[in-house]
Write an enzyme that holds these catalytic residues in place. Structure first.
Site, PDB file in Angstrom:
ATOM      1  N   ASP A   6       0.860  -1.168   0.239  1.00 37.40           N
ATOM      2  CA  ASP A   6      -0.153  -0.361  -0.136  1.00 37.40           C
ATOM      3  C   ASP A   6       0.837   1.208   0.034  1.00 37.40           C
ATOM      4  OD1 ASP A   6      -1.878   2.314   0.531  1.00 37.40           O
ATOM      5  OD2 ASP A   6      -1.965   1.384   2.363  1.00 37.40           O
ATOM      6  N   PHE A  11       4.396   6.957   2.991  1.00 37.85           N
ATOM      7  CA  PHE A  11       4.944   5.444   3.147  1.00 37.85           C
ATOM      8  C   PHE A  11       4.877   4.134   3.294  1.00 37.85           C
ATOM      9  CE2 PHE A  11       4.849   7.997   7.857  1.00 37.85           C
ATOM     10  CZ  PHE A  11       6.414   8.050   8.458  1.00 37.85           C
ATOM     11  N   GLY A 100      -8.909   8.823  -4.852  1.00 37.08           N
ATOM     12  CA  GLY A 100      -7.913   8.270  -4.995  1.00 37.08           C
ATOM     13  C   GLY A 100      -7.886   6.296  -4.556  1.00 37.08           C
ATOM     14  N   LEU A 101      -7.144   5.786  -5.276  1.00 36.13           N
ATOM     15  CA  LEU A 101      -7.746   3.956  -4.908  1.00 36.13           C
ATOM     16  C   LEU A 101      -7.049   4.095  -3.841  1.00 36.13           C
ATOM     17  CD1 LEU A 101      -4.655   3.183  -8.033  1.00 36.13           C
ATOM     18  CD2 LEU A 101      -7.531   2.979  -7.727  1.00 36.13           C
ATOM     19  N   ASP A 102      -6.814   4.683  -2.400  1.00 37.86           N
ATOM     20  CA  ASP A 102      -6.570   3.729  -1.092  1.00 37.86           C
ATOM     21  C   ASP A 102      -7.948   4.170  -0.605  1.00 37.86           C
ATOM     22  OD1 ASP A 102      -5.869   6.483  -1.338  1.00 37.86           O
ATOM     23  OD2 ASP A 102      -4.730   6.833   0.255  1.00 37.86           O
ATOM     24  N   ARG A 103      -8.582   4.927  -1.249  1.00 41.58           N
ATOM     25  CA  ARG A 103     -10.025   5.570  -0.853  1.00 41.58           C
ATOM     26  C   ARG A 103     -10.370   4.522  -0.294  1.00 41.58           C
ATOM     27  NH1 ARG A 103     -11.433  11.517  -2.039  1.00 41.58           N
ATOM     28  NH2 ARG A 103     -13.262  11.064  -1.033  1.00 41.58           N
ATOM     29  N   ASP A 122      -9.582   7.396   7.004  1.00 42.96           N
ATOM     30  CA  ASP A 122      -8.371   7.113   6.727  1.00 42.96           C
ATOM     31  C   ASP A 122      -7.441   8.665   7.722  1.00 42.96           C
ATOM     32  OD1 ASP A 122      -5.919   6.180   6.199  1.00 42.96           O
ATOM     33  OD2 ASP A 122      -6.290   5.055   4.318  1.00 42.96           O
ATOM     34  N   THR A 125      -1.200  10.552   5.625  1.00 41.60           N
ATOM     35  CA  THR A 125      -1.141  11.570   5.720  1.00 41.60           C
ATOM     36  C   THR A 125      -1.714  12.962   5.684  1.00 41.60           C
ATOM     37  OG1 THR A 125       0.674  10.832   4.293  1.00 41.60           O
ATOM     38  CG2 THR A 125       0.015  13.073   3.900  1.00 41.60           C
ATOM     39  N   THR A 181       5.599  24.937  23.925  1.00 44.38           N
ATOM     40  CA  THR A 181       5.147  25.610  22.663  1.00 44.38           C
ATOM     41  C   THR A 181       4.363  23.943  22.344  1.00 44.38           C
ATOM     42  OG1 THR A 181       6.057  26.967  22.530  1.00 44.38           O
ATOM     43  CG2 THR A 181       5.540  25.620  20.163  1.00 44.38           C
TER      44      THR A 181
HETATM   45  N1  LIG Z   1       5.441   2.894  11.855  1.00 43.57           N
HETATM   46  C1  LIG Z   1       4.991   4.279  11.429  1.00 43.57           C
HETATM   47  N2  LIG Z   1       6.624   4.654  10.757  1.00 43.57           N
HETATM   48  C2  LIG Z   1       6.050   5.825  10.644  1.00 43.57           C
HETATM   49  N3  LIG Z   1       4.493   6.485  11.040  1.00 43.57           N
HETATM   50  C3  LIG Z   1       3.534   5.925  11.527  1.00 43.57           C
HETATM   51  C4  LIG Z   1       4.272   4.459  12.376  1.00 43.57           C
HETATM   52  N4  LIG Z   1       2.888   4.813  13.024  1.00 43.57           N
HETATM   53  C5  LIG Z   1       2.248   5.467  12.715  1.00 43.57           C
HETATM   54  N5  LIG Z   1       2.226   6.186  12.087  1.00 43.57           N
HETATM   55  C6  LIG Z   1       1.660   7.641  11.539  1.00 43.57           C
HETATM   56  O1  LIG Z   1       1.109   7.166  10.003  1.00 43.57           O
HETATM   57  C7  LIG Z   1       0.677   8.529   9.555  1.00 43.57           C
HETATM   58  C8  LIG Z   1       0.581   8.187   7.963  1.00 43.57           C
HETATM   59  O2  LIG Z   1      -0.306   7.339   7.938  1.00 43.57           O
HETATM   60  P1  LIG Z   1       0.149   6.210   6.920  1.00 43.57           P
HETATM   61  O3  LIG Z   1       0.830   5.124   6.912  1.00 43.57           O
HETATM   62  O4  LIG Z   1      -1.886   5.682   6.497  1.00 43.57           O
HETATM   63  O5  LIG Z   1      -0.085   7.168   5.712  1.00 43.57           O
HETATM   64  P2  LIG Z   1      -0.168   7.347   4.179  1.00 43.57           P
HETATM   65  O6  LIG Z   1      -0.472   6.193   3.382  1.00 43.57           O
HETATM   66  O7  LIG Z   1       1.295   7.158   3.827  1.00 43.57           O
HETATM   67  O8  LIG Z   1      -0.389   8.636   3.901  1.00 43.57           O
HETATM   68  P3  LIG Z   1      -1.732   8.443   2.780  1.00 43.57           P
HETATM   69  O9  LIG Z   1      -2.311   7.369   2.000  1.00 43.57           O
HETATM   70  O10 LIG Z   1      -2.672   9.847   3.645  1.00 43.57           O
HETATM   71  O11 LIG Z   1      -1.191   9.667   1.306  1.00 43.57           O
HETATM   72  C9  LIG Z   1       1.682   9.164  10.105  1.00 43.57           C
HETATM   73  O12 LIG Z   1       1.875  10.637   9.830  1.00 43.57           O
HETATM   74  C10 LIG Z   1       2.657   8.963  11.668  1.00 43.57           C
HETATM   75  O13 LIG Z   1       2.379   9.905  12.442  1.00 43.57           O
HETATM   76  C1  LIG Z   2      -6.228  11.962  -0.856  1.00 45.64           C
HETATM   77  C2  LIG Z   2      -5.227  11.222  -0.535  1.00 45.64           C
HETATM   78  C3  LIG Z   2      -3.717  11.626  -0.526  1.00 45.64           C
HETATM   79  C4  LIG Z   2      -5.295  10.194   0.904  1.00 45.64           C
HETATM   80  O1  LIG Z   2      -4.258   8.735   0.657  1.00 45.64           O
HETATM   81  C5  LIG Z   2      -5.202   9.945  -1.447  1.00 45.64           C
HETATM   82  O2  LIG Z   2      -6.473   9.140  -2.476  1.00 45.64           O
HETATM   83  C6  LIG Z   2      -5.911  11.109  -3.397  1.00 45.64           C
HETATM   84  O3  LIG Z   2      -4.569  10.734  -3.784  1.00 45.64           O
HETATM   85  N1  LIG Z   2      -6.258  10.966  -3.469  1.00 45.64           N
HETATM   86  C7  LIG Z   2      -6.633  11.062  -4.785  1.00 45.64           C
HETATM   87  C8  LIG Z   2      -7.948  13.115  -4.476  1.00 45.64           C
HETATM   88  C9  LIG Z   2      -8.944  12.422  -4.435  1.00 45.64           C
HETATM   89  O4  LIG Z   2      -9.239  11.163  -4.097  1.00 45.64           O
HETATM   90  O5  LIG Z   2      -9.926  13.509  -5.117  1.00 45.64           O
HETATM   91  K   LIG Z   3      -3.387   5.480   3.402  1.00 47.11           K
END
Ligand SMILES: Nc1ncnc2c1ncn2[C@@H]1O[C@H](COP(=O)(O)OP(=O)(O)OP(=O)(O)O)[C@@H](O)[C@H]1O
Ligand SMILES: CC(C)(CO)[C@@H](O)C(=O)NCCC(=O)O
Ligand SMILES: [K+]
Length: 247
Positions: A6, A11, A100-103, A122, A125, A181
């Site tokens: 994913d 990440f 977005g494909l993850d969504r 979800d 990020t 802060t």
């Molecule tokens: N082991 C880990 N390493 C890094 N980040 C982590 C970890 N565990 C939890 N997090 C948290 O997960 C968040 C990232 O989430 P996720 O991995 O779902 O994001 P992503 O898939 O990269 O984002 P998106 O799909 O929204 O672009 C970071 O903001 C961090 O705070």
């Molecule tokens: C919103 C994110 C960044 C969440 O990971 C992803 O699903 C994405 O890039 N989507 C494309 C835009 C949209 O879903 O409308």
């Molecule tokens: K995600």
């Protein structure tokens, strides 16, 4: 063994499944870039024979990653693609390819679990919220900045908001008024996130009627305030990926 990936914006989450029996998880991890990911995968004491992947990264970045995995592991990589209907769900976007494909996969994974009205949140990020009605119609959703982006914006656009990761983590042990802060910023953004999620769940009940099931996934799922019953499903995207890319 099946490798699942994913690829989010921050990440790359991966895991290896044994396809026999209950599909037990033999390994999993989080990588930030392809090189580190490949080192980890090549050191696994298992043979990967199949691979499926979902990415929200750019097409060029995704193609590079897919090529590197295919070459290093000598496997074909199946990639989830946009679709209008999948697993009983109908994509609610005017242009379904833009969702977005993850969504999309998280939505499909959630609907498979409940077969009824649901909200999918979800916490990554970005924080995304999607609504699905009883019949599997996706009503659409919302995209907002996630916790890291919220606090980073404050740090970037001010001169005197300065603190490190360790302080940030410690600050989140409570939501009492901040006396430093780091506490003030982290707790302020956390409370913003909590109120946002509460308001989204309330409005989802309005749009969907009654009490929808609430699914929560993503790396920041631990930040959730336990104010009402929700289903935490860390592998919701992978559940959808298995439906999008059967092997
Ligand atoms: N082991 C880990 N390493 C890094 N980040 C982590 C970890 N565990 C939890 N997090 C948290 O997960 C968040 C990232 O989430 P996720 O991995 O779902 O994001 P992503 O898939 O990269 O984002 P998106 O799909 O929204 O672009 C970071 O903001 C961090 O705070
Ligand atoms: C919103 C994110 C960044 C969440 O990971 C992803 O699903 C994405 O890039 N989507 C494309 C835009 C949209 O879903 O409308
Ligand atoms: K995600």
């Amino acid at each position: 063994m099946i490798l699942e990936l994913d690829c989010g914006n921050s990440f790359i989450k991966w895991r290896v499944l044994d396809p026999i029996g209950q599909g037990s998880i033999l390994g999993s991890g989080i990588a930030t870039e392809a090189d580190g990911l490949l080192v980890e995968l090549l050191s696994l004491p298992v043979t990967i024979s199949k691979c499926r992947l979902v990415s929200v990264r750019s097409d060029s970045e995704t193609a590079l990653l897919v090529g590197a995995i295919a070459r290093s592991l000598g496997v074909e990589v199946l990639c989830a693609a946009a679709s209008e209907k999948l697993g009983g769900v109908t994509n609610g976007y005017k242009d379904f390819q833009r969702l977005g494909l993850d969504r999309w996969l998280a939505i499909v994974g959630a609907y498979q679990l409940c077969r009824g009205p649901c909200v999918v949140i979800d916490l990554g990020t970005a924080v995304t919220v999607d609504l699905i009605d009883e019949g599997g119609q996706h009503l659409g959703g919302y995209i907002a900045p996630g916790m890291s982006l919220l606090t980073a914006q404050l740090r970037t656009h001010t001169k005197r908001i300065l603190y490190d990761e360790q302080e940030a983590k410690a600050a989140l042990s409570d939501v009492a008024p901040g006396r430093s802060t780091s506490e003030a910023v982290e707790r302020g953004c956390l409370k913003m996130l909590h109120s946002y999620i509460e308001s989204q769940i309330d409005s989802a009940a309005h749009y969907l009627g009654g009490q929808p099931e609430v699914f929560v996934t993503g790396g920041d799922v631990s930040l959730l305030a336990e104010r009402r019953p929700v289903k935490k499903v860390p592998d919701l995207v992978f559940k959808g990926l298995a439906i999008a890319c059967p092997l």
